[in-house]
Design an enzyme around this catalytic site. Structure first.
Site, mmCIF file in Angstrom:
data_model
loop_
_atom_site.group_PDB
_atom_site.id
_atom_site.type_symbol
_atom_site.label_atom_id
_atom_site.label_comp_id
_atom_site.label_asym_id
_atom_site.label_seq_id
_atom_site.Cartn_x
_atom_site.Cartn_y
_atom_site.Cartn_z
ATOM 1 N N GLY A 10 0.989 -1.237 -0.120
ATOM 2 C CA GLY A 10 -0.071 0.011 -0.086
ATOM 3 C C GLY A 10 0.880 1.090 -0.079
ATOM 4 N N ASP A 36 1.717 -1.592 -4.531
ATOM 5 C CA ASP A 36 0.470 -1.134 -4.545
ATOM 6 C C ASP A 36 -0.322 -1.671 -5.594
ATOM 7 O OD1 ASP A 36 -2.034 0.385 -4.274
ATOM 8 O OD2 ASP A 36 -0.656 1.607 -2.947
ATOM 9 N N TYR A 141 -14.389 0.534 10.056
ATOM 10 C CA TYR A 141 -12.781 0.656 10.011
ATOM 11 C C TYR A 141 -12.301 0.561 11.321
ATOM 12 C CZ TYR A 141 -8.509 3.550 9.548
ATOM 13 O OH TYR A 141 -7.310 3.895 9.720
ATOM 14 N N LYS A 145 -9.511 -2.193 12.962
ATOM 15 C CA LYS A 145 -8.242 -2.164 13.653
ATOM 16 C C LYS A 145 -8.241 -2.672 14.774
ATOM 17 C CE LYS A 145 -6.253 0.555 10.175
ATOM 18 N NZ LYS A 145 -5.200 0.179 9.624
HETATM 19 P P1 NAD Z 1 -4.353 5.762 1.844
HETATM 20 O O1 NAD Z 1 -5.896 5.207 1.581
HETATM 21 O O2 NAD Z 1 -3.984 6.970 1.313
HETATM 22 O O3 NAD Z 1 -3.096 4.637 0.891
HETATM 23 C C1 NAD Z 1 -3.755 3.257 1.123
HETATM 24 C C2 NAD Z 1 -2.964 2.514 0.023
HETATM 25 O O4 NAD Z 1 -3.284 1.034 0.218
HETATM 26 C C3 NAD Z 1 -3.530 2.851 -1.215
HETATM 27 O O5 NAD Z 1 -2.652 3.269 -2.197
HETATM 28 C C4 NAD Z 1 -4.212 1.727 -1.986
HETATM 29 O O6 NAD Z 1 -4.112 1.679 -3.298
HETATM 30 C C5 NAD Z 1 -3.654 0.362 -1.282
HETATM 31 N N1 NAD Z 1 -4.551 -0.698 -1.399
HETATM 32 C C6 NAD Z 1 -5.647 -0.755 -1.394
HETATM 33 N N2 NAD Z 1 -6.169 -2.035 -1.303
HETATM 34 C C7 NAD Z 1 -5.051 -2.715 -1.479
HETATM 35 C C8 NAD Z 1 -4.588 -4.097 -1.921
HETATM 36 N N3 NAD Z 1 -5.748 -5.044 -1.808
HETATM 37 N N4 NAD Z 1 -3.419 -4.632 -2.191
HETATM 38 C C9 NAD Z 1 -2.476 -3.399 -2.164
HETATM 39 N N5 NAD Z 1 -2.579 -2.177 -1.749
HETATM 40 C C10 NAD Z 1 -3.756 -1.721 -1.780
HETATM 41 O O7 NAD Z 1 -4.149 5.479 3.426
HETATM 42 P P2 NAD Z 1 -2.934 6.328 4.357
HETATM 43 O O8 NAD Z 1 -3.584 7.491 4.608
HETATM 44 O O9 NAD Z 1 -1.743 6.047 3.593
HETATM 45 O O10 NAD Z 1 -3.000 5.079 5.474
HETATM 46 C C11 NAD Z 1 -1.958 4.106 5.472
HETATM 47 C C12 NAD Z 1 -2.279 3.145 6.804
HETATM 48 O O11 NAD Z 1 -2.340 4.165 7.844
HETATM 49 C C13 NAD Z 1 -3.672 2.578 6.798
HETATM 50 O O12 NAD Z 1 -3.489 1.365 7.147
HETATM 51 C C14 NAD Z 1 -4.756 3.283 7.440
HETATM 52 O O13 NAD Z 1 -5.779 2.768 8.105
HETATM 53 C C15 NAD Z 1 -3.537 3.897 8.667
HETATM 54 N N6 NAD Z 1 -3.955 5.071 9.223
HETATM 55 C C16 NAD Z 1 -3.949 6.333 8.320
HETATM 56 C C17 NAD Z 1 -4.288 7.759 8.970
HETATM 57 C C18 NAD Z 1 -4.460 8.795 8.130
HETATM 58 O O14 NAD Z 1 -4.649 10.077 8.664
HETATM 59 N N7 NAD Z 1 -3.909 8.847 6.855
HETATM 60 C C19 NAD Z 1 -4.652 7.669 10.339
HETATM 61 C C20 NAD Z 1 -4.639 6.533 11.176
HETATM 62 C C21 NAD Z 1 -4.329 5.245 10.666
#
Ligand code: NAD
Length: 310
Positions: A10, A36, A141, A145
């Site tokens: 990802g 990704d 979601y 988690k």
């Molecule tokens: P994002 O949605 O920007 O990126 C997630 C990536 O995962 C995307 O590029 C998507 O294409 C990829 N993805 C989706 N399904 C997939 C699959 N089957 N195989 C491979 N890749 C796949 O999310 P983010 O903001 O970068 O978050 C990253 C992690 O951090 C996540 O687990 C999210 O829950 C956690 N998180 C993020 C935040 C935030 O504010 N951004 C806050 C808390 C937790």
């Protein structure tokens, strides 16, 4: 020369974009494999197209590249997840199970799994949310988690798999766009401010939420992953805190740079999600175990965001 070969799953999302670059700087491009669902651009070194719901595909990448560490970032986030709860549960759990099982079978040394402040629900102290508070999330979601935190704890207890985790707050950075979370407004607001547009906020003015500037997020992640194993006392996921602020407060900090900046409020379904989350996180375990300390306050973050977006 590092012996580590790191797989980021990802890697093209909001966090992965920045984390990949930082890990490439530390370990060298040839030691970091980014992956990704789709390729973003041709300049990405060592990029592999990988659907993490496909166990065999994850296993092949791990074996072919002699992977030693995995950062598992793929997920569907809070706000987007509410539009399709069952698909969100399925993707978030399936990708995690595949990463955990491949890691167990092929003796991956360290795994990173991001959790979220979305694990908390209404029955907590929102002004001082402790590490071991009730976990009764209000979104699918958040449920995924909480389940993920329990599964990584299980893999650590039962198989000794060294999985580490942080409960990220809302992440704010200029390098990438957010992917469908409830805190996304705090990135979008800066994009509107620099082009002198009125910002329409989907949360009410006084909705305080825990947030963190991207540099702090990336540093926390790497500091946790590099901490000595014996220091890691939390094997579910660590609370970490950066800055807590409301839309009204971030707008005020932007006005220091753009005095004519205007914000309108039009709360939507995301207000109910935000209202169920903590306002201020107590991160004393992270501070004690691996010396966590954030560097960015609201003023410094606003200054840095505006400078870089301009
Ligand atoms: P994002 O949605 O920007 O990126 C997630 C990536 O995962 C995307 O590029 C998507 O294409 C990829 N993805 C989706 N399904 C997939 C699959 N089957 N195989 C491979 N890749 C796949 O999310 P983010 O903001 O970068 O978050 C990253 C992690 O951090 C996540 O687990 C999210 O829950 C956690 N998180 C993020 C935040 C935030 O504010 N951004 C806050 C808390 C937790």
């Amino acid at each position: 020369m590092s012996k580590e070969v790191i797989l980021i799953v990802g890697a093209n999302g909001q966090l992965g974009t920045v984390l990949s670059q930082k890990l490439q700087q530390i370990y060298g491009n040839s030691h970091v494999i980014t992956s990704d669902l789709f390729k973003k651009n041709d300049s990405e070194p060592n990029f592999i197209t990988l659907d993490a719901t496909d166990f065999k595909a994850v296993e092949d990448v791990v074996l072919k590249n002699k992977i030693t560490q995995i950062y598992h970032l793929a997920a569907i986030l809070s706000a987007k997840g509410e539009q399709n709860p069952l698909a969100t549960w399925s993707l978030n759990m399936k990708t995690l199970f595949n990463v955990l099982e491949v890691s167990r079978l092929h003796k991956i040394q360290k795994v990173f799994f991001p959790s979220s402040i979305a694990v908390f629900g209404h029955n907590i102290d929102k002004e001082n949310t402790l590490q071991y508070s009730n976990l009764t999330p209000t979104t699918v979601y958040g449920m995924s988690k909480v389940a993920g935190e329990n599964w990584i704890h299980y893999y650590y207890q039962k198989y000794g798999l060294d999985v580490r985790s942080l409960r990220y707050p809302g992440v704010i950075g200029y390098q990438s766009l957010p992917g469908g979370g409830t805190t996304d407004y705090a990135v979008d607001i800066y994009h509107k401010a620099i082009i002198n547009e009125v910002f329409e906020c989907f949360l009410a003015p006084k909705t305080t939420l825990p947030m963190m500037y991207m540099d702090d997020v990336i540093r926390a992640t790497i500091e946790l992953m590099e901490a000595p194993k014996e220091n890691i006392s939390v094997r579910t996921s660590y609370n970490i805190a950066g800055i807590s602020f409301s839309p009204e407060e971030i707008a005020q900090s932007i006005k220091e740079f753009y005095p004519d900046f205007k914000i309108k409020y039009n709360p939507d379904f995301r207000q109910a999600i935000a209202d169920s989350w903590p306002k201020i996180i107590n991160d004393s375990e992270a501070r004690k175990d691996w010396n966590w300390k954030p560097a960015f306050d609201l003023k410094l973050m606003t200054k840095t965001m505006i400078k870089n977006l301009k």
